[in-house]
Design an enzyme around this catalytic site. Structure first.
Site, short mmCIF file in Angstrom:
data_model
loop_
_atom_site.label_atom_id
_atom_site.label_comp_id
_atom_site.label_asym_id
_atom_site.label_seq_id
_atom_site.Cartn_x
_atom_site.Cartn_y
_atom_site.Cartn_z
N GLU A 200 34.20 -48.31 -56.48
CA GLU A 200 34.17 -46.75 -56.60
C GLU A 200 35.16 -46.00 -55.75
OE1 GLU A 200 33.67 -44.42 -58.32
OE2 GLU A 200 31.47 -43.90 -58.05
N HIS B 48 26.60 -49.45 -63.14
CA HIS B 48 25.54 -50.17 -62.38
C HIS B 48 24.22 -49.43 -62.50
CE1 HIS B 48 25.40 -47.25 -59.07
NE2 HIS B 48 26.82 -47.19 -59.00
#
Length: 179
Positions: free
Chosen positions: A69, A10
């Site tokens: 994550e 990202h």
């Protein structure tokens, strides 16, 4: 020819994409424009989903919770220096986080993403986060999950995992792209 896994980290964040992060995600989209993927997976976390959408793959992406994550537990939102002020020498890779996910739990999720990706009939794009993508790369190579600590991975970068003959390899790593 065997297929590749395309790892897209990202864009830059301050917990949501910054203007720079959004611009880099759009650059990624221009770079990837026209590339066919048999499967596009994205973490359900906003920064990865936004990067995926800004890169032009939002309509075809499937959300995969295994790409979240690493769960930092009580250390979520803290920087390494903040944690080390209380725990000198602390390393997430070695010490983990209280009330968080173990590295083995994160690696199990990474291996599930790899297994799912290998079922696709072509290249796979994975929009996710630094630690989980580093763990995924280590698992791809057959290394211990904590070997991911050896792979620096900047925001808004592209990496690819593939094969050299029958051996799993890193075919590119931590590439900054522009449209």
């Amino acid at each position: 020819m065997p297929y590749e896994l395309w790892l897209i980290r990202h864009g830059e964040t301050a917990w949501s994409l910054t203007d720079t992060g959004r611009a880099k995600a759009a650059d990624m989209g221009r770079y990837l424009a026209g590339r066919p993927f048999a499967l596009v997976l994205a973490s359900p976390m906003l920064r990865a989903r936004d990067t995926c959408c800004l890169a032009g793959f939002g309509d075809e992406a499937q959300i995969d919770p295994n790409l979240c994550e690493w769960d930092y537990g009580d250390y979520e939102g803290l920087t390494t220096p903040q944690i080390q002020a209380e725990r000198p020498g602390w390393s997430l890779w070695r010490d983990g986080a209280p009330n968080g996910e173990s590295i083995d739990q994160a690696a199990a999720r990474a291996r599930a993403v790899i297994a799912r990706s290998l079922e696709a009939p072509g290249d796979v794009a994975l929009f996710a986060h630094g630690h989980i993508l580093r763990i995924l790369a280590a698992c791809w190579l057959g290394l211990e999950p904590n070997a991911g600590r050896l792979f620096a991975l900047s925001t808004a970068t592209l990496s690819t995992l593939g094969y050299e003959r029958e051996a799993r390899v890193i075919t590119s790593w931590n590439l900054s792209v522009s449209g």
